[in-house]
Design a protein around this motif. Structure first.
Motif, mmCIF file in Angstrom:
data_model
loop_
_atom_site.group_PDB
_atom_site.id
_atom_site.type_symbol
_atom_site.label_atom_id
_atom_site.label_comp_id
_atom_site.label_asym_id
_atom_site.label_seq_id
_atom_site.Cartn_x
_atom_site.Cartn_y
_atom_site.Cartn_z
ATOM 1 N N ALA A 365 0.656 -1.314 -0.038
ATOM 2 C CA ALA A 365 0.056 -0.052 0.148
ATOM 3 C C ALA A 365 0.774 1.114 0.026
ATOM 4 C CB ALA A 365 -0.975 -0.220 1.159
ATOM 5 N N ALA A 366 0.324 2.290 -0.544
ATOM 6 C CA ALA A 366 1.148 3.763 -0.547
ATOM 7 C C ALA A 366 0.666 4.665 0.262
ATOM 8 C CB ALA A 366 1.309 4.185 -2.004
ATOM 9 N N MET A 367 1.172 5.348 0.941
ATOM 10 C CA MET A 367 0.835 6.402 1.722
ATOM 11 C C MET A 367 1.391 7.581 1.623
ATOM 12 S SD MET A 367 -0.353 4.603 5.528
ATOM 13 C CE MET A 367 -1.974 3.768 5.647
ATOM 14 N N GLU A 368 0.855 8.767 1.755
ATOM 15 C CA GLU A 368 1.222 9.993 1.949
ATOM 16 C C GLU A 368 1.075 10.900 3.173
ATOM 17 O OE1 GLU A 368 3.122 12.355 -1.180
ATOM 18 O OE2 GLU A 368 3.839 10.680 -0.302
ATOM 19 N N ILE A 369 1.746 11.383 4.020
ATOM 20 C CA ILE A 369 1.683 11.802 5.265
ATOM 21 C C ILE A 369 1.634 13.349 5.222
ATOM 22 C CG2 ILE A 369 2.532 11.766 7.600
ATOM 23 C CD1 ILE A 369 3.654 9.051 6.753
ATOM 24 N N LYS A 370 0.599 14.160 5.701
ATOM 25 C CA LYS A 370 0.665 15.469 5.649
ATOM 26 C C LYS A 370 0.122 16.083 6.944
ATOM 27 C CE LYS A 370 2.215 14.985 1.291
ATOM 28 N NZ LYS A 370 3.853 15.129 1.381
ATOM 29 N N LEU A 371 0.602 17.241 7.452
ATOM 30 C CA LEU A 371 0.117 17.716 8.625
ATOM 31 C C LEU A 371 -1.040 18.498 8.324
ATOM 32 C CD1 LEU A 371 0.653 18.320 11.557
ATOM 33 C CD2 LEU A 371 2.108 20.349 10.765
ATOM 34 N N GLY A 372 -1.162 19.190 7.202
ATOM 35 C CA GLY A 372 -2.512 20.042 7.093
ATOM 36 C C GLY A 372 -3.162 19.659 5.990
ATOM 37 N N ALA A 373 -4.553 19.918 6.133
ATOM 38 C CA ALA A 373 -5.773 19.336 4.981
ATOM 39 C C ALA A 373 -5.285 20.050 3.677
ATOM 40 C CB ALA A 373 -6.859 19.456 5.732
ATOM 41 N N ASP A 374 -4.855 21.135 3.755
ATOM 42 C CA ASP A 374 -4.461 22.169 2.483
ATOM 43 C C ASP A 374 -3.596 21.200 1.498
ATOM 44 O OD1 ASP A 374 -2.499 22.632 4.171
ATOM 45 O OD2 ASP A 374 -1.971 24.347 3.145
ATOM 46 N N GLN A 375 -2.943 20.048 1.935
ATOM 47 C CA GLN A 375 -1.906 19.277 1.179
ATOM 48 C C GLN A 375 -2.719 18.115 0.625
ATOM 49 O OE1 GLN A 375 0.915 19.619 4.581
ATOM 50 N NE2 GLN A 375 2.385 20.049 2.973
ATOM 51 N N CYS A 398 -3.507 5.782 0.345
ATOM 52 C CA CYS A 398 -4.223 6.624 1.823
ATOM 53 C C CYS A 398 -3.336 7.976 1.963
ATOM 54 C CB CYS A 398 -4.050 5.623 2.853
ATOM 55 S SG CYS A 398 -4.490 6.609 4.318
ATOM 56 N N VAL A 399 -4.167 8.977 2.204
ATOM 57 C CA VAL A 399 -3.430 10.180 2.434
ATOM 58 C C VAL A 399 -3.611 10.208 4.053
ATOM 59 C CG1 VAL A 399 -3.292 12.842 2.509
ATOM 60 C CG2 VAL A 399 -3.706 11.302 0.464
ATOM 61 N N VAL A 400 -2.747 10.272 5.009
ATOM 62 C CA VAL A 400 -2.735 10.711 6.615
ATOM 63 C C VAL A 400 -2.665 12.140 6.709
ATOM 64 C CG1 VAL A 400 -1.732 9.904 8.724
ATOM 65 C CG2 VAL A 400 -1.881 8.423 6.805
#
Length: 425
Positions: A365-375, A398-400
């Motif tokens: 699985a592939a995930m991106e991890i972003k602090l802000g929802a704008d990303q 998934c985007v976390v």
């Protein structure tokens, strides 16, 4: 009779320990100091020998039979202080068909030369290894576990509203870390134990096998903290240290740096994230360097002198340490699922993916991890680019996100968008 501590908090690794005691003659629980290995082991043991106690260690050095005949399962804590314990336990396991005889714990891997001199068998088939890390956000109670990796894998995760976790609580989790002994410390003192941990490592633990320069080790640790969650070559660490310390703390050679990195790995202070290159169409372009991580994001925060309030004044550092927090959690969850956490980078196009979850059957699985929802939109586009360049597509993407009040699945791409503090097994 179990020696379980009354204040023990159940860990996700408990089930693996329980299962391995049914499969192997002995198990070895490995991980950094203070992550909870001994308390977890006591949860399953009926007797215990502490080899960091001088009297017990001398008894073991005199005759191992004096310490290996207690009620089973028997915990041998810090067995590495008497390395001969390993072969003795392995031999005793060969003499019986009974499983779950010994639980070995250690906070320091032996150096290669010690292993060659004092350990003559790997223990394969007799001694199973359980890797423990600091507590995940689910184990500390910050994450509710609703965004289950297993449910995403099966395509069963449903859209749902979630209670939004304030960014201040996430910042506190970064500074406090996953150390069991630090979970109830007052918020204003949350960073004290990680700072003390670093000082203990530098003043004591790095010198166990030979004397090293404490100032140079501290310079290296600060460089690792500055490069947390980044792809940083060894030569870049040397350059970073040279540019940020006084002449006395400069590490002059690659050989010295390799030795210092090796002892940090043996102490489980470094927990780097390997590269993934299994299914990319242009394999020759795939980066092979590991992403740098310390064992817990609180160590990076302590080394950088970052407070809870200070993270909001430096959002770039907040973002990197947030990524470290999530990837620490993912490593804990994937340990339970029998998988690995990797990362991906195309060295030609610069395409990167923060986390690749590699399952035991070859799925990923592939995930991106972003602090802000704008990303989120940029993160989704990045994941689609990755999937389009893979021979075998990811089983899910998934985007976390740091702060979010729902679990959602994008209807166009099928990508899950989940709050970090809803992740779980």
């Amino acid at each position: 009779m179990s020696l379980r501590k009354s204040k023990y908090t159940d860990r996700l690794s408990d089930e693996q320990v329980r299962e391995y005691l049914r499969i192997f003659g002995a198990i070895s629980i490995e991980g950094p100091k203070w992550c909870g290995k001994t308390w977890t082991a006591l949860n399953f043991a009926n007797s215990v020998v502490y080899l960091d106690n001088e009297t017990e260690r001398q008894r073991a050095e005199l005759d191992l039979n004096l310490v290996l005949d207690k009620e089973k399962p028997e915990l041998i804590d810090e067995w590495n202080l008497v390395p001969e314990v390993w072969d003795a336990v392995r031999h005793r396991c060969d003499l019986t068909e009974k499983k779950g005889n010994y639980i070995l714990t250690c906070s320091t891997r032996l150096a290669d030369e010690e292993q060659k001199a004092k350990i003559h068998h790997s223990g394969a088939g007799r001694i199973g290894t359980v890797r423990m890390r600091t507590m995940s956000s689910f184990e500390t109670g910050l994450s509710n576990g609703a965004a289950s990796i297993t449910k995403m894998y099966k395509g069963e995760l449903k859209n749902s509203l979630q209670e939004s976790v304030a960014l201040e609580r996430i910042a506190e989790a970064i500074v406090r870390g996953g150390w069991p002994s630090n979970q109830k410390t007052a918020k204003r003192y949350a960073g004290v134990i990680p700072k003390d941990y670093i000082e203990a490592i530098v003043e004591w633990d790095i010198h166990a096998d030979k004397r090293r320069n404490s100032d140079k080790m501290m310079a290296l640790l600060r460089s690792l903290a500055r490069n947390e969650s980044s792809l940083t070559a060894t030569k870049t660490l040397l350059k970073d240290i040279d540019e940020n310390v006084s002449g006395e703390a400069v590490i002059e050679s690659r050989k010295t740096l390799d030795d210092y990195l090796d002892v940090l790995r043996r102490l489980y202070i470094i927990d780097d994230q390997p590269a993934y290159n299994g299914n990319y169409r242009s394999k020759e372009r795939v980066g092979k360097a590991a992403k740098r991580h310390l064992a817990d994001p609180s160590l990076a925060a302590a080394l950088l002198g970052v407070t809870i309030e200070g993270l909001f004044q430096d959002l770039r550092t907040f973002g990197l340490l947030f990524e470290a927090l999530v990837e620490r959690d993912l490593r804990v969850y994937m340990d339970v699922l029998g998988g690995k956490v990797r990362h991906f980078r195309d060295n030609v196009t610069g395409l990167e993916t923060d986390a690749i979850l590699e399952f035991g059957n070859g799925d990923y699985a592939a995930m991106e991890i972003k602090l802000g929802a704008d990303q989120v939109d940029a993160a989704k586009a990045n994941l689609v680019r990755l999937a389009n360049n893979m021979v075998k597509p990811p089983v899910f993407m998934c985007v976390v996100v740091g702060k979010m009040d729902m679990i959602a699945r994008d209807p166009e791409t099928g990508i899950y968008i989940v709050p970090a503090m809803s992740l779980g097994v």
